[in-house]
Design a protein around this motif. Sequence first.
Motif, PDB file in Angstrom:
ATOM      1  N   ARG A  58      15.966  -2.682  -5.376  1.00 15.26           N
ATOM      2  CA  ARG A  58      15.009  -3.775  -5.509  1.00 15.26           C
ATOM      3  C   ARG A  58      13.866  -3.510  -4.555  1.00 15.26           C
ATOM      4  NH1 ARG A  58      17.711  -9.576  -6.672  1.00 15.26           N
ATOM      5  NH2 ARG A  58      19.246  -8.660  -8.023  1.00 15.26           N
ATOM      6  N   LEU A  59      12.674  -3.723  -5.058  1.00 16.45           N
ATOM      7  CA  LEU A  59      11.488  -3.463  -4.257  1.00 16.45           C
ATOM      8  C   LEU A  59      10.502  -4.601  -4.486  1.00 16.45           C
ATOM      9  CD1 LEU A  59       9.849  -1.363  -2.528  1.00 16.45           C
ATOM     10  CD2 LEU A  59       8.941  -0.537  -4.702  1.00 16.45           C
ATOM     11  N   ILE A  60       9.856  -5.028  -3.433  1.00 18.71           N
ATOM     12  CA  ILE A  60       8.786  -6.008  -3.540  1.00 18.71           C
ATOM     13  C   ILE A  60       7.468  -5.241  -3.509  1.00 18.71           C
ATOM     14  CG2 ILE A  60       7.634  -7.982  -2.477  1.00 18.71           C
ATOM     15  CD1 ILE A  60      10.371  -8.809  -3.269  1.00 18.71           C
ATOM     16  N   VAL A  61       6.681  -5.392  -4.568  1.00 19.69           N
ATOM     17  CA  VAL A  61       5.362  -4.762  -4.596  1.00 19.69           C
ATOM     18  C   VAL A  61       4.308  -5.866  -4.550  1.00 19.69           C
ATOM     19  CG1 VAL A  61       6.050  -2.643  -5.766  1.00 19.69           C
ATOM     20  CG2 VAL A  61       5.368  -4.592  -7.119  1.00 19.69           C
ATOM     21  N   HIS A  62       3.201  -5.563  -3.934  1.00 24.38           N
ATOM     22  CA  HIS A  62       2.105  -6.518  -3.774  1.00 24.38           C
ATOM     23  C   HIS A  62       0.938  -6.082  -4.648  1.00 24.38           C
ATOM     24  CE1 HIS A  62       4.042  -8.425  -0.286  1.00 24.38           C
ATOM     25  NE2 HIS A  62       4.485  -7.203  -0.063  1.00 24.38           N
ATOM     26  N   VAL A  63       0.577  -6.963  -5.570  1.00 22.84           N
ATOM     27  CA  VAL A  63      -0.537  -6.682  -6.463  1.00 22.84           C
ATOM     28  C   VAL A  63      -1.508  -7.849  -6.387  1.00 22.84           C
ATOM     29  CG1 VAL A  63      -1.260  -6.222  -8.833  1.00 22.84           C
ATOM     30  CG2 VAL A  63       0.906  -5.306  -8.000  1.00 22.84           C
ATOM     31  N   TYR A  64      -2.637  -7.599  -5.815  1.00 22.49           N
ATOM     32  CA  TYR A  64      -3.732  -8.541  -5.690  1.00 22.49           C
ATOM     33  C   TYR A  64      -3.270  -9.923  -5.208  1.00 22.49           C
ATOM     34  CZ  TYR A  64      -8.459 -10.098  -6.225  1.00 22.49           C
ATOM     35  OH  TYR A  64      -9.718 -10.570  -5.962  1.00 22.49           O
ATOM     36  N   GLY A  65      -2.575  -9.909  -4.101  1.00 19.58           N
ATOM     37  CA  GLY A  65      -2.148 -11.151  -3.469  1.00 19.58           C
ATOM     38  C   GLY A  65      -0.885 -11.765  -4.036  1.00 19.58           C
ATOM     39  N   VAL A 121      10.758  -5.853  -8.217  1.00 20.93           N
ATOM     40  CA  VAL A 121      10.980  -4.867  -9.266  1.00 20.93           C
ATOM     41  C   VAL A 121      12.311  -4.182  -9.024  1.00 20.93           C
ATOM     42  CG1 VAL A 121      10.026  -2.818 -10.378  1.00 20.93           C
ATOM     43  CG2 VAL A 121       8.489  -4.464  -9.323  1.00 20.93           C
ATOM     44  N   ASN A 122      13.091  -4.040 -10.086  1.00 20.55           N
ATOM     45  CA  ASN A 122      14.330  -3.266 -10.021  1.00 20.55           C
ATOM     46  C   ASN A 122      14.053  -1.917 -10.659  1.00 20.55           C
ATOM     47  OD1 ASN A 122      15.982  -5.358  -8.912  1.00 20.55           O
ATOM     48  ND2 ASN A 122      15.967  -6.319 -10.918  1.00 20.55           N
ATOM     49  N   MET A 123      14.315  -0.864  -9.911  1.00 21.26           N
ATOM     50  CA  MET A 123      14.044   0.464 -10.431  1.00 21.26           C
ATOM     51  C   MET A 123      15.016   1.456  -9.824  1.00 21.26           C
ATOM     52  SD  MET A 123      12.295   0.766  -7.329  1.00 21.26           S
ATOM     53  CE  MET A 123      11.061  -0.401  -7.505  1.00 21.26           C
ATOM     54  N   SER A 124      15.050   2.650 -10.409  1.00 21.44           N
ATOM     55  CA  SER A 124      15.868   3.701  -9.810  1.00 21.44           C
ATOM     56  C   SER A 124      15.224   4.088  -8.480  1.00 21.44           C
ATOM     57  CB  SER A 124      15.964   4.907 -10.740  1.00 21.44           C
ATOM     58  OG  SER A 124      14.702   5.472 -10.953  1.00 21.44           O
ATOM     59  N   LYS A 125      16.048   4.473  -7.546  1.00 24.34           N
ATOM     60  CA  LYS A 125      15.570   4.792  -6.200  1.00 24.34           C
ATOM     61  C   LYS A 125      14.499   5.878  -6.222  1.00 24.34           C
ATOM     62  CE  LYS A 125      17.290   5.517  -1.578  1.00 24.34           C
ATOM     63  NZ  LYS A 125      18.438   5.591  -0.705  1.00 24.34           N
ATOM     64  N   GLU A 126      14.595   6.782  -7.190  1.00 22.07           N
ATOM     65  CA  GLU A 126      13.636   7.893  -7.280  1.00 22.07           C
ATOM     66  C   GLU A 126      12.226   7.412  -7.605  1.00 22.07           C
ATOM     67  OE1 GLU A 126      16.467   8.004  -9.594  1.00 22.07           O
ATOM     68  OE2 GLU A 126      17.610   8.771  -7.903  1.00 22.07           O
ATOM     69  N   LYS A 127      12.086   6.213  -8.187  1.00 25.75           N
ATOM     70  CA  LYS A 127      10.773   5.732  -8.604  1.00 25.75           C
ATOM     71  C   LYS A 127      10.104   4.813  -7.588  1.00 25.75           C
ATOM     72  CE  LYS A 127      11.189   6.290 -13.514  1.00 25.75           C
ATOM     73  NZ  LYS A 127      10.859   5.703 -14.809  1.00 25.75           N
ATOM     74  N   GLU A 128      10.721   4.607  -6.429  1.00 20.63           N
ATOM     75  CA  GLU A 128      10.165   3.690  -5.434  1.00 20.63           C
ATOM     76  C   GLU A 128       8.734   4.058  -5.061  1.00 20.63           C
ATOM     77  OE1 GLU A 128      11.002   1.991  -0.929  1.00 20.63           O
ATOM     78  OE2 GLU A 128      12.393   3.418  -1.803  1.00 20.63           O
ATOM     79  N   GLN A 129       8.496   5.298  -4.727  1.00 18.23           N
ATOM     80  CA  GLN A 129       7.158   5.730  -4.320  1.00 18.23           C
ATOM     81  C   GLN A 129       6.163   5.586  -5.465  1.00 18.23           C
ATOM     82  OE1 GLN A 129       6.512   6.369  -1.161  1.00 18.23           O
ATOM     83  NE2 GLN A 129       4.349   6.612  -1.596  1.00 18.23           N
ATOM     84  N   LEU A 130       6.613   5.836  -6.675  1.00 15.57           N
ATOM     85  CA  LEU A 130       5.752   5.687  -7.846  1.00 15.57           C
ATOM     86  C   LEU A 130       5.279   4.244  -7.997  1.00 15.57           C
ATOM     87  CD1 LEU A 130       4.531   7.048 -10.367  1.00 15.57           C
ATOM     88  CD2 LEU A 130       6.649   6.477 -11.549  1.00 15.57           C
ATOM     89  N   TYR A 131       6.176   3.283  -7.812  1.00 17.00           N
ATOM     90  CA  TYR A 131       5.798   1.870  -7.910  1.00 17.00           C
ATOM     91  C   TYR A 131       4.833   1.471  -6.797  1.00 17.00           C
ATOM     92  CZ  TYR A 131       8.787   0.469 -11.769  1.00 17.00           C
ATOM     93  OH  TYR A 131       9.335   0.311 -13.009  1.00 17.00           O
ATOM     94  N   LEU A 132       5.052   1.963  -5.605  1.00 19.35           N
ATOM     95  CA  LEU A 132       4.158   1.643  -4.491  1.00 19.35           C
ATOM     96  C   LEU A 132       2.768   2.217  -4.725  1.00 19.35           C
ATOM     97  CD1 LEU A 132       6.626   2.176  -1.508  1.00 19.35           C
ATOM     98  CD2 LEU A 132       5.785  -0.013  -2.408  1.00 19.35           C
ATOM     99  N   LEU A 133       2.706   3.444  -5.211  1.00 19.95           N
ATOM    100  CA  LEU A 133       1.415   4.060  -5.520  1.00 19.95           C
ATOM    101  C   LEU A 133       0.725   3.343  -6.681  1.00 19.95           C
ATOM    102  CD1 LEU A 133       2.341   7.837  -5.188  1.00 19.95           C
ATOM    103  CD2 LEU A 133       0.838   6.519  -3.684  1.00 19.95           C
ATOM    104  N   ALA A 134       1.506   2.921  -7.677  1.00 21.68           N
ATOM    105  CA  ALA A 134       0.938   2.202  -8.817  1.00 21.68           C
ATOM    106  C   ALA A 134       0.334   0.873  -8.374  1.00 21.68           C
ATOM    107  CB  ALA A 134       2.007   1.980  -9.883  1.00 21.68           C
ATOM    108  N   ALA A 135       1.025   0.156  -7.512  1.00 28.10           N
ATOM    109  CA  ALA A 135       0.500  -1.123  -7.016  1.00 28.10           C
ATOM    110  C   ALA A 135      -0.795  -0.892  -6.240  1.00 28.10           C
ATOM    111  CB  ALA A 135       1.539  -1.816  -6.135  1.00 28.10           C
ATOM    112  N   GLU A 136      -0.838   0.142  -5.439  1.00 30.59           N
ATOM    113  CA  GLU A 136      -2.055   0.471  -4.684  1.00 30.59           C
ATOM    114  C   GLU A 136      -3.204   0.808  -5.642  1.00 30.59           C
ATOM    115  OE1 GLU A 136      -3.580   3.867  -1.518  1.00 30.59           O
ATOM    116  OE2 GLU A 136      -1.443   3.506  -1.717  1.00 30.59           O
TER     117      GLU A 136
END
Length: 87
Positions: free
Chosen positions: A7-14, A19-34
């Motif tokens: 489970r990861l909390i991503v911040h998108v425009y406030g 998000v529940n994702m495979s551990k391998e995709k954590e960095q991808l989600y963080l980069l996508a939110a950025e």
Amino acid sequence: MAKEMKRLIVHVYGHEFEVNMSKEKEQLYLLAAEYVNKKINAYMDAFVRKPLPQKSSEEIMLMAMLDIAVDAIECKQNQLTLALSAP
């Protein structure tokens, strides 16, 4: 073997999104939110943080989504072209 989920909390425009994702995709989600935040801010700078005429928040989000979709499709098309042109 089942993938390890995270489970990861991503911040998108406030806003925070869990998000529940495979551990391998954590960095991808963080980069996508950025990336999304940068696109939204670019449109806010161009159309809202300047004198009239201004766009609504909904229009800004839709414009950013369209821009992101175009980038994604363009990237996939480039990958397909490279794959087809490989010996």
